[in-house]
Scaffold this motif. Sequence first.
Motif, PDB file in Angstrom:
ATOM      1  N   PRO A  27      -1.972  24.132 -26.994  1.00 48.96           N
ATOM      2  CA  PRO A  27      -2.934  25.227 -26.797  1.00 48.96           C
ATOM      3  C   PRO A  27      -3.654  25.687 -28.057  1.00 48.96           C
ATOM      4  O   PRO A  27      -4.725  26.261 -27.962  1.00 48.96           O
ATOM      5  N   MET A  28      -3.115  25.425 -29.246  1.00 48.29           N
ATOM      6  CA  MET A  28      -3.794  25.864 -30.459  1.00 48.29           C
ATOM      7  C   MET A  28      -4.965  24.952 -30.801  1.00 48.29           C
ATOM      8  O   MET A  28      -5.861  25.332 -31.529  1.00 48.29           O
ATOM      9  N   PHE A  29      -4.950  23.735 -30.284  1.00 56.40           N
ATOM     10  CA  PHE A  29      -6.000  22.779 -30.614  1.00 56.40           C
ATOM     11  C   PHE A  29      -6.933  22.492 -29.458  1.00 56.40           C
ATOM     12  O   PHE A  29      -8.058  22.076 -29.659  1.00 56.40           O
ATOM     13  N   MET A  30      -6.457  22.675 -28.245  1.00 55.54           N
ATOM     14  CA  MET A  30      -7.250  22.330 -27.070  1.00 55.54           C
ATOM     15  C   MET A  30      -7.290  23.517 -26.120  1.00 55.54           C
ATOM     16  O   MET A  30      -6.256  23.998 -25.700  1.00 55.54           O
ATOM     17  N   ARG A  31      -8.448  23.942 -25.783  1.00 52.93           N
ATOM     18  CA  ARG A  31      -8.608  25.049 -24.843  1.00 52.93           C
ATOM     19  C   ARG A  31      -9.211  24.475 -23.559  1.00 52.93           C
ATOM     20  O   ARG A  31     -10.401  24.533 -23.329  1.00 52.93           O
ATOM     21  N   GLN A  32      -8.355  23.829 -22.757  1.00 53.19           N
ATOM     22  CA  GLN A  32      -8.837  23.263 -21.516  1.00 53.19           C
ATOM     23  C   GLN A  32      -9.086  24.369 -20.501  1.00 53.19           C
ATOM     24  O   GLN A  32      -8.435  25.401 -20.525  1.00 53.19           O
ATOM     25  N   PRO A  33     -10.009  24.111 -19.592  1.00 58.37           N
ATOM     26  CA  PRO A  33     -10.194  25.065 -18.505  1.00 58.37           C
ATOM     27  C   PRO A  33      -8.929  25.142 -17.652  1.00 58.37           C
ATOM     28  O   PRO A  33      -8.140  24.196 -17.584  1.00 58.37           O
ATOM     29  N   PHE A  34      -8.755  26.269 -16.993  1.00 56.43           N
ATOM     30  CA  PHE A  34      -7.574  26.475 -16.159  1.00 56.43           C
ATOM     31  C   PHE A  34      -7.450  25.394 -15.082  1.00 56.43           C
ATOM     32  O   PHE A  34      -6.357  24.934 -14.783  1.00 56.43           O
ATOM     33  N   LYS A  35      -8.570  24.968 -14.513  1.00 57.59           N
ATOM     34  CA  LYS A  35      -8.523  23.947 -13.452  1.00 57.59           C
ATOM     35  C   LYS A  35      -7.924  22.643 -13.971  1.00 57.59           C
ATOM     36  O   LYS A  35      -7.217  21.950 -13.241  1.00 57.59           O
ATOM     37  N   ILE A  36      -8.197  22.308 -15.228  1.00 61.93           N
ATOM     38  CA  ILE A  36      -7.622  21.095 -15.826  1.00 61.93           C
ATOM     39  C   ILE A  36      -6.109  21.254 -15.969  1.00 61.93           C
ATOM     40  O   ILE A  36      -5.350  20.333 -15.682  1.00 61.93           O
ATOM     41  N   LEU A  37      -5.669  22.426 -16.399  1.00 61.67           N
ATOM     42  CA  LEU A  37      -4.232  22.685 -16.500  1.00 61.67           C
ATOM     43  C   LEU A  37      -3.582  22.515 -15.141  1.00 61.67           C
ATOM     44  O   LEU A  37      -2.577  21.818 -15.010  1.00 61.67           O
ATOM     45  N   ARG A  38      -4.134  23.149 -14.117  1.00 59.58           N
ATOM     46  CA  ARG A  38      -3.552  23.068 -12.771  1.00 59.58           C
ATOM     47  C   ARG A  38      -3.513  21.619 -12.289  1.00 59.58           C
ATOM     48  O   ARG A  38      -2.499  21.159 -11.779  1.00 59.58           O
ATOM     49  N   LEU A  39      -4.591  20.886 -12.491  1.00 58.21           N
ATOM     50  CA  LEU A  39      -4.647  19.486 -12.073  1.00 58.21           C
ATOM     51  C   LEU A  39      -3.591  18.659 -12.795  1.00 58.21           C
ATOM     52  O   LEU A  39      -2.893  17.850 -12.172  1.00 58.21           O
ATOM     53  N   ASN A  40      -3.457  18.850 -14.098  1.00 55.65           N
ATOM     54  CA  ASN A  40      -2.448  18.107 -14.863  1.00 55.65           C
ATOM     55  C   ASN A  40      -1.029  18.443 -14.405  1.00 55.65           C
ATOM     56  O   ASN A  40      -0.178  17.563 -14.322  1.00 55.65           O
ATOM     57  N   LEU A  41      -0.773  19.696 -14.113  1.00 54.66           N
ATOM     58  CA  LEU A  41       0.559  20.070 -13.668  1.00 54.66           C
ATOM     59  C   LEU A  41       0.890  19.448 -12.315  1.00 54.66           C
ATOM     60  O   LEU A  41       2.037  19.083 -12.053  1.00 54.66           O
ATOM     61  N   LEU A  42      -0.104  19.318 -11.471  1.00 47.13           N
ATOM     62  CA  LEU A  42       0.133  18.764 -10.141  1.00 47.13           C
ATOM     63  C   LEU A  42       0.174  17.244 -10.134  1.00 47.13           C
ATOM     64  O   LEU A  42       0.964  16.643  -9.405  1.00 47.13           O
ATOM     65  N   GLU A  43      -0.668  16.600 -10.947  1.00 45.75           N
ATOM     66  CA  GLU A  43      -0.837  15.149 -10.828  1.00 45.75           C
ATOM     67  C   GLU A  43      -0.260  14.324 -11.964  1.00 45.75           C
ATOM     68  O   GLU A  43      -0.041  13.132 -11.795  1.00 45.75           O
TER      69      GLU A  43
END
Length: 87
Positions: A27-43
């Motif tokens: 998180p200190m280097f990459m500020r992904q959108p929340f949708k990307i976080l949710r997608l990564n957690l699911l897939e």
Amino acid sequence: MRPDLPTPDAALLDDLETLLLALDMHPMFMRQPFKILRLNLLEMKADRLTPNLAAIKARFAAMPDAELFAAWGALHNPLRLQDRVLN
């Protein structure tokens, strides 16, 4: 209007930060959108994660969007990161 959720506790934020580090989404280097976080957690496959980290990933993947978004936002709070030093 979305109800205000309480600020997540430090242990929850530490778990989320640990998981993001393991998934190469620091998180200190990459500020992904929340949708990307949710997608990564699911897939994202958890086979390279330790059983402990796989359980943390499953816990965050099952978390309702509002709670996960509150933790995501708190993790990126600049005041939380101000005492951290990059080497």
